[in-house]
Design a protein around this motif. Structure first.
Motif, mmCIF file in Angstrom:
data_model
loop_
_atom_site.group_PDB
_atom_site.id
_atom_site.type_symbol
_atom_site.label_atom_id
_atom_site.label_comp_id
_atom_site.label_asym_id
_atom_site.label_seq_id
_atom_site.Cartn_x
_atom_site.Cartn_y
_atom_site.Cartn_z
ATOM 1 N N ALA A 124 0.827 -1.203 0.000
ATOM 2 C CA ALA A 124 0.000 0.000 0.000
ATOM 3 C C ALA A 124 0.866 1.259 0.000
ATOM 4 O O ALA A 124 0.577 2.238 -0.704
ATOM 5 C CB ALA A 124 -0.935 -0.010 1.206
ATOM 6 N N TYR A 143 -0.748 -6.253 -8.587
ATOM 7 C CA TYR A 143 -2.150 -6.324 -8.216
ATOM 8 C C TYR A 143 -2.981 -7.167 -9.184
ATOM 9 O O TYR A 143 -4.182 -6.945 -9.321
ATOM 10 C CB TYR A 143 -2.724 -4.905 -8.139
ATOM 11 N N GLU A 147 -7.953 -9.530 -5.501
ATOM 12 C CA GLU A 147 -8.544 -9.661 -4.161
ATOM 13 C C GLU A 147 -7.978 -8.575 -3.254
ATOM 14 O O GLU A 147 -6.775 -8.300 -3.289
ATOM 15 C CB GLU A 147 -8.211 -11.039 -3.587
ATOM 16 N N PRO A 148 -8.794 -7.948 -2.419
ATOM 17 C CA PRO A 148 -8.283 -6.899 -1.530
ATOM 18 C C PRO A 148 -7.155 -7.438 -0.638
ATOM 19 O O PRO A 148 -7.231 -8.554 -0.114
ATOM 20 C CB PRO A 148 -9.511 -6.508 -0.697
ATOM 21 N N GLU A 150 -6.246 -6.576 2.311
ATOM 22 C CA GLU A 150 -6.607 -6.795 3.705
ATOM 23 C C GLU A 150 -7.211 -8.185 3.901
ATOM 24 O O GLU A 150 -6.918 -8.882 4.871
ATOM 25 C CB GLU A 150 -7.599 -5.720 4.159
#
Length: 399
Positions: A124, A143, A147-148, A150
């Protein structure tokens, strides 16, 4: 240009080894790449990449990073967070093995070695840097899973396994420490004269340095190579001194006969904390000139010499150290390099010996008082007469 993979002494990541790729151009420092290496050798985390101002914009950073991938050909690589300069460099860099970059792969593959939540935060941070500085930073490779981060981090956090700190144990392992010495010219020539006995030269150096002056500030390594690397590393950054220098290492035996002093254990070395003057058995010394590192002089002490790691602060020296060494580490008058060999059997028994002497004098005086006067004609006691016996056997002749 030359590259050198060496130890990097750092207080971070106790269970991981600190390693450094150092670049030199024309024998002078040009840059370094610092990393942590997992005990298994299958995971590497980048800590710092730096190129000196005089050597920037020459692809030196890329050469060092390529060397890292080659040095650990099967390991996962975590590049961590990037600063503004690193962000610009990364956008230009052609990664040799992007499939081993943990930022490019799902946590299920590498979460045993790195904490998924920490890596997500690093990604991030780098994404913010990329947007702020207007570079792509190979976003598609990082990326592509969609999928996120977190959710990924929470799902795979349980896979992380922190390795147990492992390193040399001063109570069971030999240790090697080093020091750079600037000897007077005549002494330097004697110490490096290979025609003279090595043990004799080692004791000359030790007398000059002081038996109680083994370095307290340096790391004590599991290997002699590690101690010599520390000195060579220090030599690279010393741009002031022009005197001939001697790289000297000490080999000390395990500290088995004393209470263990406070110390920090790392993967390949230990450091003693606030040394009060730690007694050691010195089993050997090795030394070399950095200009001729292939010529190493080695002396072995059998039995070992008594020595001490110097106190960090003279005011905090232990009573045992002060009883044997001066403030500069020299042996005090009457103290010998080997206490076991030279200790007198009468040391500490002065009162007992004085009492024996008094009893002997009293006995002599008493016997003198009880002795008969020869002028009185009194015969000597019967038990003082000399008796002779004639042997009944003859000694056979030797024919």
């Amino acid at each position: 240009m030359s590259l050198w993979l060496t130890d990097w002494k750092t207080d971070g990541r106790e269970a991981w080894s600190g390693r450094r790729i150092m670049a030199q151009v024309g024998g002078a420092y040009a840059g370094h790449l610092d990393v942590y290496v997992h005990p298994s050798g299958q995971a590497v985390e980048v800590a710092e990449l730096e190129v000196s101002p005089d050597h920037q914009l020459r692809n030196l950073a890329s050469v060092m990073m390529d060397a890292l991938y080659a040095a650990y050909p099967t390991a996962w690589i975590n590049h961590g967070r990037r600063d503004p300069e690193g962000t610009q460099w990364w956008d230009r860099y052609s990664e040799p093995a992007p499939e081993r970059n943990v930022h490019n792969r799902p946590p299920a593959e590498w979460a045993y070695y790195f904490e998924a939540g920490v890596v997500a935060a690093q990604k991030a941070h780098n994404a913010y840097r990329n947007r702020y500085q207007g570079v792509d930073g190979r976003r598609e490779a990082v990326y592509r899973y969609g999928e996120p981060m977190e959710a990924e981090a929470r799902q795979h956090a349980h896979l992380f396994h922190a390795p147990e700190p492992q390193g040399p144990n001063p109570q069971t392992d030999e240790l090697y420490g080093g020091i750079r010495l600037f000897l007077p010219p005549r002494l330097h020539r004697v110490v490096h004269d290979s025609s003279r006995d090595a043990a004799e030269r080692a004791e000359i150096v030790l007398d000059h340095l002081g038996h109680g002056s083994l370095p307290h500030y340096s790391a004590w390594n599991a290997t002699e190579r590690g101690a010599f690397e520390d000195l060579a590393h220090e030599e690279v950054f010393d741009t002031v001194s022009q005197q001939p220098v001697t790289h000297l290492t000490f080999r000390v035996l395990p500290l088995t006969d004393q209470q263990m002093p406070p110390h920090e254990v790392k993967a390949t070395w230990v450091r003693f904390i606030d040394s009060p003057g730690i007694e050691v058995e010195l089993a050997g010394m090795s030394w070399r000139s950095p200009q001729r590192p292939w010529l190493t002089h080695t002396a072995v002490f059998d039995p070992p010499l008594d020595a001490a790691i110097a106190p960090e602060y003279p005011a905090d020296a232990s009573p045992q150290y002060r009883a044997r060494y001066s403030e500069i580490g020299d042996l005090l008058p009457g103290q010998m390099p080997r206490r076991a060999e030279n200790a007198s059997p009468y040391v500490g028994r002065e009162a007992e010996i004085r009492a024996w002497a008094d009893r002997l004098r009293q006995g002599i005086a008493q016997r003198a008082t009880d002795r008969p006067d020869p002028a009185s004609g009194q015969p000597a006691p019967a038990d003082h007469q000399v008796h002779q016996q004639q042997s009944q056997q003859q000694t056979p002749r030797i024919r």
